[in-house]
Enzyme design. Sequence first.
Site, PDB file in Angstrom:
ATOM      1  CG  HIS A  79     -84.167 -21.301 -68.520  1.00 42.14           C
ATOM      2  ND1 HIS A  79     -83.144 -21.913 -68.106  1.00 42.14           N
ATOM      3  CD2 HIS A  79     -83.773 -20.201 -68.699  1.00 42.14           C
ATOM      4  CE1 HIS A  79     -82.023 -21.213 -67.960  1.00 42.14           C
ATOM      5  NE2 HIS A  79     -82.381 -20.030 -68.278  1.00 42.14           N
ATOM      6  CD  GLU A  90     -84.523 -12.379 -71.673  1.00 36.44           C
ATOM      7  OE1 GLU A  90     -84.318 -11.217 -71.213  1.00 36.44           O
ATOM      8  OE2 GLU A  90     -83.624 -12.762 -72.520  1.00 36.44           O
TER       9      GLU A  90
HETATM   10  N1  COA Z   1     -93.399 -21.555 -75.943  1.00 36.36           N
HETATM   11  C1  COA Z   1     -93.751 -22.525 -76.721  1.00 36.36           C
HETATM   12  N2  COA Z   1     -93.266 -23.714 -76.539  1.00 36.36           N
HETATM   13  C2  COA Z   1     -92.126 -23.783 -76.138  1.00 36.36           C
HETATM   14  C3  COA Z   1     -91.514 -22.687 -75.586  1.00 36.36           C
HETATM   15  C4  COA Z   1     -92.143 -21.578 -75.254  1.00 36.36           C
HETATM   16  N3  COA Z   1     -91.747 -20.469 -74.630  1.00 36.36           N
HETATM   17  N4  COA Z   1     -90.313 -23.128 -75.020  1.00 36.36           N
HETATM   18  C5  COA Z   1     -90.082 -24.442 -75.309  1.00 36.36           C
HETATM   19  N5  COA Z   1     -91.307 -24.760 -76.054  1.00 36.36           N
HETATM   20  C6  COA Z   1     -91.551 -26.158 -76.367  1.00 36.36           C
HETATM   21  C7  COA Z   1     -90.835 -26.403 -77.887  1.00 36.36           C
HETATM   22  O1  COA Z   1     -91.386 -25.824 -79.086  1.00 36.36           O
HETATM   23  C8  COA Z   1     -90.474 -27.870 -77.725  1.00 36.36           C
HETATM   24  O2  COA Z   1     -91.774 -28.561 -78.161  1.00 36.36           O
HETATM   25  P1  COA Z   1     -91.496 -29.974 -79.232  1.00 36.36           P
HETATM   26  O3  COA Z   1     -90.803 -30.805 -78.085  1.00 36.36           O
HETATM   27  O4  COA Z   1     -92.916 -30.259 -79.311  1.00 36.36           O
HETATM   28  O5  COA Z   1     -90.657 -29.525 -80.284  1.00 36.36           O
HETATM   29  C9  COA Z   1     -90.275 -27.984 -76.255  1.00 36.36           C
HETATM   30  O6  COA Z   1     -91.022 -27.133 -75.546  1.00 36.36           O
HETATM   31  C10 COA Z   1     -88.989 -28.137 -75.756  1.00 36.36           C
HETATM   32  O7  COA Z   1     -88.208 -27.102 -76.329  1.00 36.36           O
HETATM   33  P2  COA Z   1     -86.740 -26.810 -76.743  1.00 36.36           P
HETATM   34  O8  COA Z   1     -86.514 -25.651 -77.656  1.00 36.36           O
HETATM   35  O9  COA Z   1     -86.067 -28.137 -77.037  1.00 36.36           O
HETATM   36  O10 COA Z   1     -86.090 -26.433 -75.207  1.00 36.36           O
HETATM   37  P3  COA Z   1     -84.708 -25.623 -75.058  1.00 36.36           P
HETATM   38  O11 COA Z   1     -84.300 -26.136 -74.005  1.00 36.36           O
HETATM   39  O12 COA Z   1     -83.757 -25.837 -76.211  1.00 36.36           O
HETATM   40  O13 COA Z   1     -85.314 -23.990 -75.171  1.00 36.36           O
HETATM   41  C11 COA Z   1     -85.678 -21.813 -74.734  1.00 36.36           C
HETATM   42  C12 COA Z   1     -85.136 -23.216 -74.077  1.00 36.36           C
HETATM   43  C13 COA Z   1     -85.429 -20.928 -73.725  1.00 36.36           C
HETATM   44  C14 COA Z   1     -84.728 -21.561 -75.866  1.00 36.36           C
HETATM   45  C15 COA Z   1     -87.192 -22.033 -75.100  1.00 36.36           C
HETATM   46  O14 COA Z   1     -87.769 -22.438 -73.659  1.00 36.36           O
HETATM   47  C16 COA Z   1     -87.690 -20.688 -75.800  1.00 36.36           C
HETATM   48  O15 COA Z   1     -87.505 -20.572 -77.057  1.00 36.36           O
HETATM   49  N6  COA Z   1     -88.334 -19.881 -75.035  1.00 36.36           N
HETATM   50  C17 COA Z   1     -88.979 -18.777 -75.588  1.00 36.36           C
HETATM   51  C18 COA Z   1     -87.769 -17.757 -75.838  1.00 36.36           C
HETATM   52  C19 COA Z   1     -87.196 -17.106 -74.339  1.00 36.36           C
HETATM   53  O16 COA Z   1     -87.946 -16.700 -73.488  1.00 36.36           O
HETATM   54  N7  COA Z   1     -85.888 -17.066 -74.217  1.00 36.36           N
HETATM   55  C20 COA Z   1     -85.232 -16.353 -73.107  1.00 36.36           C
HETATM   56  C21 COA Z   1     -84.629 -17.448 -72.433  1.00 36.36           C
HETATM   57  S1  COA Z   1     -83.869 -16.840 -70.879  1.00 36.36           S
END
Ligand code: COA
Length: 390
Positions: free
Chosen positions: A268, A335
Amino acid sequence: MYRFGPVSNQEVDMETEETARDADSLRPLSNGLEGVIVAETKLSHVDGARGQLILAGHEVEALAGRTSFAEVCGLFAAASRMELPAPLHSALGEARVRAFARLSGLGDALSQAHCMDSLRAAMSHLSESSGPVDVIGAVGVFAAAWARTRAGLPVIAPSLTRGHAEDLLAMFGLEHDAARAHALDAYLVTVCDHGLNASTFTARVIASTESDLVSAVVGAIGALKGPLHGGAPGPVLDLLDQIGDADRASAVLTAELDRGRRIMGMGHRIYRVRDPRAFVLERAIETLETALDVGAIKGESAARKRLKLARAVEREAERLLAHKHPNRALRANVEFYTAVLLEALGIPRESFSAVFAAGRVLGWTAHVAEQRSVGKLIRPSSRYVGRLPD
Ligand code: COA
């Protein structure tokens, strides 16, 4: 020379001799606007470190499953300047009936391939002067109509007297007894608002241009469709199906991560602990299963098996993600258990995002009202890093 990082306003003011482009290079860049505060709100607060969600002055745990969606609409109206007619229960029923009457004029909106494309198209047909209750009432009607049409079944008319969640289940053609209606109601309340998430921000940006409510909600639907926002629960179920048995969790999840894929339902932007809504939804699933188990078939229900598997997968995903990203807590988000709850209610997974919208639309409409009272155009800046003219 470009310099990144925060600078004082004074420093920026001293840039009078510089070009605008040079001044931009001095301003802090915030990719993804992480941690940037761009609005004040009385609607919800997310404490990512403590895992707390406050909705209009109440902890999410105190509202979900205890206060109906219609009552929470009232709380949100009181906290913002959103105008809702009273009594809300019947006003929502009337709004659903009005939305249903529009179905025949929707053209091919219901034949869209994705539920959110259909919802976006159908909502666009609402009149520009639609108020919050029209918009809140319509989302569930269009979501259910899309699911029925897609399944080749006739659409089901809403009822003026049923509760909002109960009627939503009925319009999907699903069982809508008190236990199921209660579970969906808890879900709609749980997801009704969540700070300045991407779709709510989208709605506020559109509202800040003094555009109409329907336009703001249509834009928000577009943002919610994305898999990083509201599109995750369907893929969560796909993943659970692929795993099938808890013993296979480690192998499947490892393969996903090795392919560079994200585990849906995990991680998240704000929470650094387990999403509090995951606890609330888990509780709602347990309550539902207990109610359904009474007098039901012996043995473990499919829903109970699914919950067991989901818990095992969550534990394994958490373990693998902690190993892969030791400096970033990646725990279950809303989710993950949304998928399990909506499946237990019989909602088709292709409709999960649209049912999410049926709850989140409350936040969108209230935020639009709040943004209007601010009366300030949201217009951030970008830093130009392109080619300069010769
Ligand atoms: N699975 C695997 N790796 C994940 C991950 C997941 N669900 N969520 C984050 N990461 C990793 C990213 O690949 C990134 O790695 P890196 O630094 O090596 O590139 C790191 O964790 C940070 O992720 P980032 O995308 O910068 O964090 P964010 O705050 O922008 O993303 C979400 C938040 C929710 C978009 C992200 O956690 C995600 O994509 N989750 C899966 C989708 C989901 O469940 N969405 C519903 C949200 S309520």
